[in-house]
Write an enzyme that holds these catalytic residues in place. Sequence first.
Site, PDB file in Angstrom:
ATOM      1  N   ARG B  50       0.835  -1.198   0.000  1.00 45.30           N
ATOM      2  CA  ARG B  50       0.000   0.000   0.000  1.00 45.30           C
ATOM      3  C   ARG B  50       0.869   1.246   0.000  1.00 45.30           C
ATOM      4  O   ARG B  50       1.997   1.229   0.504  1.00 45.30           O
ATOM      5  CB  ARG B  50      -0.922  -0.018   1.214  1.00 45.30           C
ATOM      6  CG  ARG B  50      -0.183   0.008   2.523  1.00 45.30           C
ATOM      7  CD  ARG B  50      -1.123  -0.115   3.709  1.00 45.30           C
ATOM      8  NE  ARG B  50      -1.535  -1.495   3.922  1.00 45.30           N
ATOM      9  CZ  ARG B  50      -2.199  -1.928   4.994  1.00 45.30           C
ATOM     10  NH1 ARG B  50      -2.572  -1.070   5.926  1.00 45.30           N
ATOM     11  NH2 ARG B  50      -2.526  -3.187   5.133  1.00 45.30           N
ATOM     12  N   ASP B  52       0.469   5.350   1.261  1.00 41.83           N
ATOM     13  CA  ASP B  52      -0.407   6.149   2.120  1.00 41.83           C
ATOM     14  C   ASP B  52      -1.124   7.251   1.335  1.00 41.83           C
ATOM     15  O   ASP B  52      -0.743   7.568   0.214  1.00 41.83           O
ATOM     16  CB  ASP B  52       0.424   6.793   3.239  1.00 41.83           C
ATOM     17  CG  ASP B  52       0.702   5.805   4.358  1.00 41.83           C
ATOM     18  OD1 ASP B  52      -0.092   4.867   4.521  1.00 41.83           O
ATOM     19  OD2 ASP B  52       1.718   5.985   5.055  1.00 41.83           O
ATOM     20  N   ARG B 197       9.644   8.667   4.910  1.00 40.48           N
ATOM     21  CA  ARG B 197       9.260  10.030   5.309  1.00 40.48           C
ATOM     22  C   ARG B 197       9.916  10.452   6.627  1.00 40.48           C
ATOM     23  O   ARG B 197      10.227  11.630   6.815  1.00 40.48           O
ATOM     24  CB  ARG B 197       7.736  10.137   5.378  1.00 40.48           C
ATOM     25  CG  ARG B 197       7.108  10.078   3.974  1.00 40.48           C
ATOM     26  CD  ARG B 197       5.611   9.788   4.015  1.00 40.48           C
ATOM     27  NE  ARG B 197       4.898  10.787   4.773  1.00 40.48           N
ATOM     28  CZ  ARG B 197       3.596  10.698   5.068  1.00 40.48           C
ATOM     29  NH1 ARG B 197       2.880   9.646   4.647  1.00 40.48           N
ATOM     30  NH2 ARG B 197       2.992  11.634   5.750  1.00 40.48           N
TER      31      ARG B 197
END
Lengths: 243, 243
Positions: B50, B52, B197
């Site tokens: 996945r 985000d 991140r």
Amino acid sequence: MRNIMIIIEYDGTNYGGWQKQKNTLSIQQVIEEAIYKITKKEVNLISSGRTDAGVHAIGQVANFITTSKIPIEKIPDAINSKLPNDISIIGSKEVAMDFHARYSARRKRYKYIILNSKYKRPINRNYSYHVKYDLDIDKMKNEIKYLIGEHDFKAFMSSGSSVQTTVRTIYDVSIEKQGDLIILEIEGNGFLYNMVRIIVGTLIDIGRGKISTSLKDIINSKDRNRAGYTSPACGLFLKKVYY
Amino acid sequence: MRNIMIIIEYDGTNYGGWQKQKNTLSIQQVIEEAIYKITKKEVNLISSGRTDAGVHAIGQVANFITTSKIPIEKIPDAINSKLPNDISIIGSKEVAMDFHARYSARRKRYKYIILNSKYKRPINRNYSYHVKYDLDIDKMKNEIKYLIGEHDFKAFMSSGSSVQTTVRTIYDVSIEKQGDLIILEIEGNGFLYNMVRIIVGTLIDIGRGKISTSLKDIINSKDRNRAGYTSPACGLFLKKVYY
């Protein structure tokens, strides 16, 4: 009274172009309203020239007369605090009272980005024009040399504009391939209505073999029907204005 | 039965992420619906992992099982005809029935784009993260070498994810300055939740002098509180998945 020059970057996607007009939001109007909010005085924002609906800028120049005492280096942040995300003041300078963003401009440089790929690409889709045909970049590179110098570019002007002369001088033009992107840059003393977009549309037609006439002959014909189509606004950027 | 692998580019700006979920539109759902429209059969689209909400991809990989007889080379255009402009299938391949986009993945490569400029820039604003502070790029370049190799990256994982191990191997990492942009690329055998991140947020804090601890010591601490903030999704791109 002070004459303030500002440098502006904008994403033209959601605007009806630079110039203020009825029934559609313009970049000029949005910036004038932002300046009003910080100076409490209405201003007339003069740009180096209008850009059409959907055209972007990374170096548009404009000026306005104001009595505001905001220090010149604070001007961008002050105006930006009242601007939406798709318009930004990226520079400012106090200039002589006779500076006029349009009349004082000597040269302009535009950039046009073609995305030359088999499939559409979502990233940067608003900042490029997707062409899926194979393009002969060497042929296109070879043709652009005919644009250099002083020519009557009547074949590369859309109807609906009134100009005193269709003669313009091109100082520099280049085409470069960067991965899937084909980037054209062109610099001249001025450009006719849709001139860059018609040059690009013609070069694409030449690059994919749809037009076999040389750019030299198309220029000499002074006939809009000999040139190619007007490529879309989304690939065009006003890159720099020289004073 | 056929197993079809597709490569996907998407602009994650307007989606709640890759994975199907209630109350928000996901990229998985939009593509599954597009495949349904062309094959008239429901499919379960399996991705490499996945992404985000707000994260982009220029090389996401997914696969689905189908009885459709559409020739493999026509798959991208067929699905794209039912997709919005911010999602595009940019490649397709028929693969063995045991190919699984997630379990078969060996390596992933991410890209993160920082726009390091005094003023915000409208062009590409959805595809980069604006940092106005001066960043010491040499310092950042010097620190990233500590990421290479097998490490316990627990300090670089957001809470809320359950994983068997927080050990991952980084094969390659680079930081490059291109004009106003600072581009980080990182390749590993897998990434923890928000790992890229948090690495970027930590490097920014190091680059602006807010964190003086070396990345080496932060890794060794295995303490999320020692690392920097989680940089926003808009600058992150899933670039490539290796099988």
